[in-house]
Design a protein around this motif. Structure first.
Motif, PDB file in Angstrom:
ATOM      1  N   PRO A 106     -10.101  -4.216   3.022  1.00 21.73           N
ATOM      2  CA  PRO A 106     -10.811  -4.846   4.148  1.00 21.73           C
ATOM      3  C   PRO A 106     -10.347  -4.274   5.483  1.00 21.73           C
ATOM      4  N   ILE A 107     -11.177  -4.452   6.495  1.00 24.19           N
ATOM      5  CA  ILE A 107     -10.861  -3.970   7.840  1.00 24.19           C
ATOM      6  C   ILE A 107      -9.550  -4.560   8.336  1.00 24.19           C
ATOM      7  N   SER A 108      -9.237  -5.778   7.932  1.00 22.95           N
ATOM      8  CA  SER A 108      -7.996  -6.418   8.371  1.00 22.95           C
ATOM      9  C   SER A 108      -6.771  -5.608   7.967  1.00 22.95           C
ATOM     10  N   TYR A 109      -6.857  -4.921   6.820  1.00 27.70           N
ATOM     11  CA  TYR A 109      -5.729  -4.066   6.406  1.00 27.70           C
ATOM     12  C   TYR A 109      -5.546  -2.914   7.391  1.00 27.70           C
ATOM     13  N   SER A 115      -3.077   4.385  10.282  1.00 27.09           N
ATOM     14  CA  SER A 115      -3.710   5.280   9.319  1.00 27.09           C
ATOM     15  C   SER A 115      -2.714   6.303   8.766  1.00 27.09           C
ATOM     16  N   GLY A 116      -1.747   6.714   9.599  1.00 26.43           N
ATOM     17  CA  GLY A 116      -0.764   7.691   9.136  1.00 26.43           C
ATOM     18  C   GLY A 116       0.070   7.162   7.978  1.00 26.43           C
ATOM     19  N   GLU A 117       0.381   5.856   7.990  1.00 29.60           N
ATOM     20  CA  GLU A 117       1.138   5.276   6.887  1.00 29.60           C
ATOM     21  C   GLU A 117       0.324   5.316   5.601  1.00 29.60           C
ATOM     22  N   THR A 118      -0.940   4.990   5.695  1.00 27.94           N
ATOM     23  CA  THR A 118      -1.810   5.041   4.518  1.00 27.94           C
ATOM     24  C   THR A 118      -1.934   6.468   4.004  1.00 27.94           C
ATOM     25  N   MET A 119      -2.052   7.425   4.918  1.00 28.28           N
ATOM     26  CA  MET A 119      -2.110   8.829   4.519  1.00 28.28           C
ATOM     27  C   MET A 119      -0.825   9.249   3.795  1.00 28.28           C
ATOM     28  N   ARG A 311       5.673   1.484  -3.324  1.00 24.61           N
ATOM     29  CA  ARG A 311       4.801   1.578  -2.153  1.00 24.61           C
ATOM     30  C   ARG A 311       3.342   1.704  -2.574  1.00 24.61           C
ATOM     31  N   ILE A 312       3.100   2.533  -3.566  1.00 22.60           N
ATOM     32  CA  ILE A 312       1.722   2.724  -4.035  1.00 22.60           C
ATOM     33  C   ILE A 312       1.184   1.433  -4.648  1.00 22.60           C
ATOM     34  N   GLN A 313       2.032   0.776  -5.438  1.00 23.52           N
ATOM     35  CA  GLN A 313       1.587  -0.441  -6.101  1.00 23.52           C
ATOM     36  C   GLN A 313       1.240  -1.528  -5.103  1.00 23.52           C
ATOM     37  N   LYS A 314       1.905  -1.517  -3.948  1.00 20.70           N
ATOM     38  CA  LYS A 314       1.586  -2.506  -2.918  1.00 20.70           C
ATOM     39  C   LYS A 314       0.138  -2.363  -2.462  1.00 20.70           C
ATOM     40  N   LEU A 315      -0.326  -1.110  -2.363  1.00 21.79           N
ATOM     41  CA  LEU A 315      -1.731  -0.890  -2.011  1.00 21.79           C
ATOM     42  C   LEU A 315      -2.652  -1.398  -3.106  1.00 21.79           C
TER      43      LEU A 315
END
Length: 583
Positions: A106-109, A115-119, A311-315
């Motif tokens: 969702p946008i809230s995330y 965005s750099g952390e997600t990358m 970290r990946i599992q948190k996503l």
């Protein structure tokens, strides 16, 4: 316990990849053949040594030894390739799942996560998993097989020597376990810091024009230097741990090796063992010891991979838009005819808000009539864009509900609802690609005639035809090769081509000059006929002809009516109108 859970999650990634069973079987078979070749070599080597001692040489024995070397090399090469291939397969599958998950968060995330952390999760953390599987797990698996084979043979030849070797196990546990816990914690912090560093780079590079326009290179350079220094310190902490583990493991191995060589030498001196048998046993000992020396490298990468897995599992554990929809057993179909949109006692605040005073919208009650033009006006920060976010279902109301006709938007399939909407924002975001790709974004197999028609309705065709490559012109990152007005017109064409039932305009003409604005306003007026249109506007001149104007102040509706009605009855609206029209 957490590491055990991460290990189970890591294994689940391998299972979910659905690697062909024949590939696994062939890889294991070749690993066994490679191990057999490795285990045969000491036996023939010992025989050759004994033959040399007797002044004899069996050519057939040498040929068999060479054959064993070749068999081991070929089987090992193919096995390593297959294991590496499977490792790449697993990581590719994780990346695909992760990318699909990120797109449906969702946008809230994204509001809360740079965005750099997600990358970094998508690239750096998955690369850590890849290194464990392709570089370490392959050698670890083959090493385990070799250790088991060599241990069994040594146990048969001389069980006392094997008992000496077993001294390594408790010593290795004593050395590695506490260091492993520390490495795990340091790895987690390192990955967090790397994600933060990536986020900083993405922020700066995404707004490099702002950085240069305000001479902020020195400030950003200092921030980047501080981030690199923090990464450096974490790297040093990892190096300190390895500096303890590696020498201790080497020392333990050397002590055990000296004891074994001393024991074996005494056995040869007493005549209990031949020189060839002693050589054979030493080779088997090396086959036992060498995997233990690789253990340090595997152990380090394993700890890093467990941190990356967490970290990946948190996503993966964060609820996404698809999961929310799966809870709805039966969707309410969207009627073919346009319906009124009803806000019923809608209140909203962002997740970070701590108090009720931080609400962005409070008790919103209004109806947006079908096929009409509704304008939403008010001072900056009054909640206009948030209303749009709720309509797009980027966010869910904290209280109240939004209805389309008689159906709650929560009961309508998200993709079906968004297909009804054409959205043009004040920022006019474009993707790196061609003009045609941006106009057709989200659609497939759109005829060229339809693309051109949308461009003409948005009054973009003239400037597009002026480019040498026309609709195939590259717009650059975020459309920076185009002017603001050009980007806005392409964004309008992108909305037009979808022929939406609901048109949402967020300052849609804000980047246009007066002449372009006049032309596009005329085009929009034609487009709005018979279509539900909701427009946010700071300039009242763009919405004075709206069928309905909603006045927002500090998240609450303070007036609803036509331009003339609000001008006569609403003090703030009248003040805004006087300020703008008297300029």
């Amino acid at each position: 316990m957490k590491q055990q859970n991460n290990w189970n999650v890591f294994l689940s990634y391998i299972k979910q990849a659905k690697i062909p069973k024949w590939m696994i079987a062939v890889a294991l078979l070749l690993s066994l053949i490679e191990t057999a070749g490795i285990l045969i070599v000491p036996v023939f080597t010992g025989d050759i040594v004994d033959q040399f001692a007797l002044g004899q040489l069996n050519v057939l024995l040498i040929a068999v030894l060479i054959g064993a070397f070749v068999l081991q090399a070929v089987a090992g090469a193919v096995s390593y390739y297959l294991m590496s291939y499977m490792g790449e397969w697993v990581v590719a599958d994780v990346r695909k799942q992760l990318w699909r998950r990120i797109l449906h968060l969702p946008i809230s995330y994204f509001d809360a996560s740079p965005s750099g952390e997600t990358m970094s999760r998508m690239t750096h953390d998955t690369d850590t998993l890849k290194r464990l599987i392709t570089d370490q797990l392959v050698s670890f698996v083959s090493g385990i097989i070799t250790v088991l084979g060599a241990a069994i043979i040594l146990l048969i030849i001389d069980w006392k020597m094997m008992l000496l070797m077993l001294l390594v196990v408790p010593l290795a546990i004593v050395v590695l376990h506490p260091a492993g816990q520390k490495m795990y914690q340091v790895s987690l912090k390192t990955q967090d810091e790397m994600a933060s560093f990536s986020a900083g780079m993405a922020r700066v590079l995404g707004d490099i024009r702002l950085v240069k326009a305000y001479n902020a290179e020195a400030e950003e350079g200092s921030r980047g230097t501080s981030a690199v220094d923090r990464l450096f310190r974490f790297g040093i902490r990892q190096a300190k741990i390895l500096a303890i583990i590696s020498p201790l493991m080497t020392m333990v191995m050397m002590i055990v090796l000296v004891l074994l060589i001393g024991y074996g030498g005494s056995q040869v001196a007493s005549g209990a063992l031949t020189a060839g048998t002693m050589v054979m046993m030493m080779l088997y000992l090396f086959q036992l010891i060498f995997p233990f020396t690789q253990l340090t490298s595997f152990f380090t990468e394993f700890q890093k991979a467990m941190g990356a897995t967490e970290r990946i599992q948190k996503l993966f554990s964060d609820a996404d838009e698809l999961q929310a929809e799966e809870q709805i057993k039966t969707y309410t179909p969207i009627p073919a005819e346009e319906q009124d949109i009803h806000f019923q006692h809608v209140s909203f605040y962002y997740p970070s808000a701590q108090q009720e005073e931080e609400r962005v919208l409070t008790d919103i009650n209004c109806t947006i009539p079908a096929g009409k033009v509704t304008a939403v006006v008010g001072p900056s920060g009054s909640g206009k864009t948030t209303m749009f976010g709720l309509l797009e279902r980027f966010y869910q109301p904290v209280e109240g509900d939004i209805l389309y006709g008689s159906a709650s938007l929560q009961d309508v399939k998200l993709s079906d609802w968004r297909n009804q909407i054409g959205y043009v924002s004040q920022e006019s975001p474009l993707m790196d690609g061609t003009i045609r790709e941006n106009i057709c974004y989200g659609l497939e197999n759109v005829p060229d005639e339809q693309v051109r028609q949308a461009a003409e309705l948005a009054y973009a065709a003239d400037f597009i035809d002026g480019f040498p490559n026309g609709f195939e012109t590259k717009v650059g990152e975020r459309g920076m090769k185009l002017s603001g007005g050009q980007r806005q017109r392409i964004a309008i064409a992108r909305a037009l081509i979808r022929d939406p039932k609901i048109l949402m305009l967020d300052e849609a003409t804000s980047s246009l000059d007066s002449e372009s604005e006049r032309v596009i306003q005329k085009a929009l007026q034609t487009l709005m006929k018979g279509r539900t249109t909701i427009a946010i506007a700071h300039r009242l001149s763009t919405v004075i002809n709206a069928d309905q104007i909603i006045m927002l102040e500090k998240g609450s509706i303070t007036g609803i009516g036509k331009h003339e009605e609000l001008l006569a009855e609403h003090p703030l609206y009248r003040k805004l109108a006087e300020q703008q029209f008297n300029q």
